[in-house]
Enzyme design. Structure first.
Site, mmCIF file in Angstrom:
data_model
loop_
_atom_site.group_PDB
_atom_site.id
_atom_site.type_symbol
_atom_site.label_atom_id
_atom_site.label_comp_id
_atom_site.label_asym_id
_atom_site.label_seq_id
_atom_site.Cartn_x
_atom_site.Cartn_y
_atom_site.Cartn_z
ATOM 1 C CG ASP A 192 36.534 44.129 38.885
ATOM 2 O OD1 ASP A 192 37.724 43.740 38.801
ATOM 3 O OD2 ASP A 192 35.778 43.775 39.803
ATOM 4 C CG ASP A 224 39.221 40.628 43.218
ATOM 5 O OD1 ASP A 224 40.009 40.579 44.178
ATOM 6 O OD2 ASP A 224 38.024 40.370 43.330
HETATM 7 N N1 GLY Z 1 35.980 40.397 41.662
HETATM 8 C C1 GLY Z 1 35.127 39.959 42.711
HETATM 9 C C2 GLY Z 1 35.034 38.499 42.916
HETATM 10 O O1 GLY Z 1 35.842 37.728 42.488
HETATM 11 O O2 GLY Z 1 34.115 38.084 43.574
#
Ligand code: GLY
Length: 359
Positions: free
Chosen positions: A80, A137
Site C-alpha cells: 500500500d 486493493d
Molecule cells: N486496503 C484495505 C482496505 O480497503 O480496507
C-alpha cells in the site's frame, strides 16, 4: 461545506495520523506505516490546491518526511505504499516542485516494484507468511508505478504495473463484474490456487470497497496506458456496482453479504471511492457513454452529503458516517474512516474542476 469542515478538521486533527473515528467522533492516531497514513495529508493537499490557503499546505508539508523516517526504521510498509506516497510525496512534488517529494516518491516506487512476483505476475500483499497472496486493493497502488515510469522514462515500472493489472483483469474481476478480494498463487510456479474471502463475506462474495478499488484502479491503468482492456474492465465492475446499489445509492459492505442484505452495515467509504473512480471513468469515455457513470457518481455523492455526513455534528472530526473497515473481523464497523472522507473530498473537488490527479 467541505471548506468549512476542512477548517475545523485542521484544528481538531492537528498532528494525528487519523484512521477511524467511532461513536465519540474523535479520530484515532495510527502509526505512520499504517496503510491509511496518506489520506489526511492528501485531503490537505487537495484543499490547498482548491483554495490556495497556506494553512493546508503547511499542515501537509512534513508528511512525506515522516513516512521516509519510518521507512528507515523497523516498519510494516507493504503493497500500500501507493496509498501513502501518492497523496504525500508525489502530489507535493507536483504542486510545489519539491525535490525531496520526487526522491521519496521514486524510493516508494522502487520498494513497490521489488514486491513483484514474476512467476505469478502479481504484486504480493502484506508482509507475513502468505507470500503468494495478492489483493485487489493493489489496483490503486499501480499509479505509483505508472507515475515512476513516466517520471524516470524507465519503462520497467510500467511493465510491472501492466503485468499486475493484467492479473487483476484475468483473476480478480469475474465475468459478472463482481470482484474477489484475495487471490492466492503458488509463489514458486505462479499457479493460481484459490480465491479467499478476506474483507469480503466469502470467496464468492462481492466486497464493495474491493469493487471500488478495482473500478478506480482499472480506470487509472487505462489513463496511463490507453489499453482498452482496462477501460472495459473498469466498466464491467462499474456496471455491477451501480446495478447492485440499494435505493439510497450507498453500498452495503458486501453486495452479497447475506440473504438479509438490507440489515447489513453500509460502507460509505466504498461509495465515496467508487464515486471518485466513476467520475474519472466517465471523463475518459464519449459523453453519451460516460453519462451513466457520471450520473451514478453524482447520485452517490448527493446521498452521502444528505444522509451520511456529519455536517450537524461539530465535534465529530470526520465528514462521513457509516463506513465499514473489516466486517468479517468485526473491526471498525459503522464508523468514520479517513479514506471515506478523502475520496468524498476528492470526488467533490473533481466535480468542481480539480484536475490534478493524486491516484
Ligand atoms: N486496503 C484495505 C482496505 O480497503 O480496507
Amino acid at each position: 461545506m467541505i471548506v468549512q469542515k476542512g477548517e475545523s478538521m485542521l484544528q481538531q486533527i492537528g498532528d494525528k495520523s487519523p484512521h477511524a473515528a467511532k461513536a465519540d467522533g474523535i479520530y484515532d492516531d495510527m502509526r505512520h506505516d499504517w496503510w491509511t497514513s496518506g489520506f489526511w495529508p492528501g485531503m490537505l493537499w487537495i484543499l490547498y490546491d482548491m483554495t490556495g490557503k497556506e494553512a493546508y499546505k503547511n499542515a501537509a508539508w512534513g508528511w512525506d518526511e515522516k513516512l521516509e523516517a519510518k521507512m528507515m526504521q523497523e516498519n510494516n510498509f507493504h503493497h500500500d505504499v501507493g496509498f501513502q506516497f501518492l497523496p504525500t510525496a508525489i502530489i507535493k512534488h507536483k504542486l510545489t516542485g519539491d525535490a525531496d517529494g520526487l526522491r521519496r516518491g521514486l524510493f516508494a516506487a522502487n520498494f513497490l516494484a521489488g514486491r513483484f512476483n514474476m512467476a505469478g505476475r502479481f504484486l504480493r500483499a502484506w508482509n507475513q507468511d502468505k507470500v503468494g497472496w495478492s489483493i485487489v486493493d493493489s489496483s490503486m497502488n499501480l499509479s505509483l508505478l505508472f507515475w515512476a515510469a513516466e517520471t524516470t522514462n524507465d519503462p520497467r515500472f510500467k511493465h510491472i504495473a501492466r503485468a499486475h493489472a493484467d492479473t487483476v483483469v484475468e483473476h480478480f474481476i469475474r465475468a459478472d463484474g463482481s470482484v474477489k478480494h484475495i487471490v492466492s498463487f503458488d509463489p514458486e510456479t505462479g499457479e493460481l490456487l484459490c480465491a479467499i474471502g478476506g474483507q469480503g463475506a466469502g470467496p464468492d462474495s462481492a466486497w464493495s470497497r474491493g469493487a471500488a478499488w478495482a473500478l478506480y484502479g482499472m480506470a487509472n491503468s487505462y489513463r496511463y496506458t490507453g489499453d482498452e482492456k482496462y477501460l472495459r474492465a473498469s466498466q464491467r465492475v462499474a456496471n455491477f456496482f451501480i446495478a447492485n446499489l440499494p435505493s439510497d445509492h450507498v453500498p452495503h459492505w458486501d453486495f452479497r453479504a447475506s440473504e438479509h442484505r438490507a440489515e447489513e452495515p453500509r460502507d460509505s467509504s466504498a461509495g465515496a471511492c467508487a464515486a471518485s473512480g466513476l467520475l474519472d471513468l466517465a471523463s475518459m469515455l464519449p459523453v453519451a457513454e460516460g453519462k451513466v457513470y457520471r450520473d451514478a457518481a453524482e447520485r452517490m455523492l448527493i446521498s452521502l452529503h444528505e444522509n451520511y455526513a456529519a455536517w450537524d455534528l461539530p465535534n465529530h472530526e470526520a465528514i462521513l458516517l457509516q463506513a465499514t473497515g473489516n466486517r468479517p473481523s468485526g473491526t471498525n464497523v459503522n464508523v468514520s474512516l479517513i479514506y471515506g472522507d478523502y475520496y468524498f473530498v476528492e470526488a467533490v473537488a473533481k466535480l468542481n474542476g480539480w484536475k490534478n490527479h493524486i491516484f
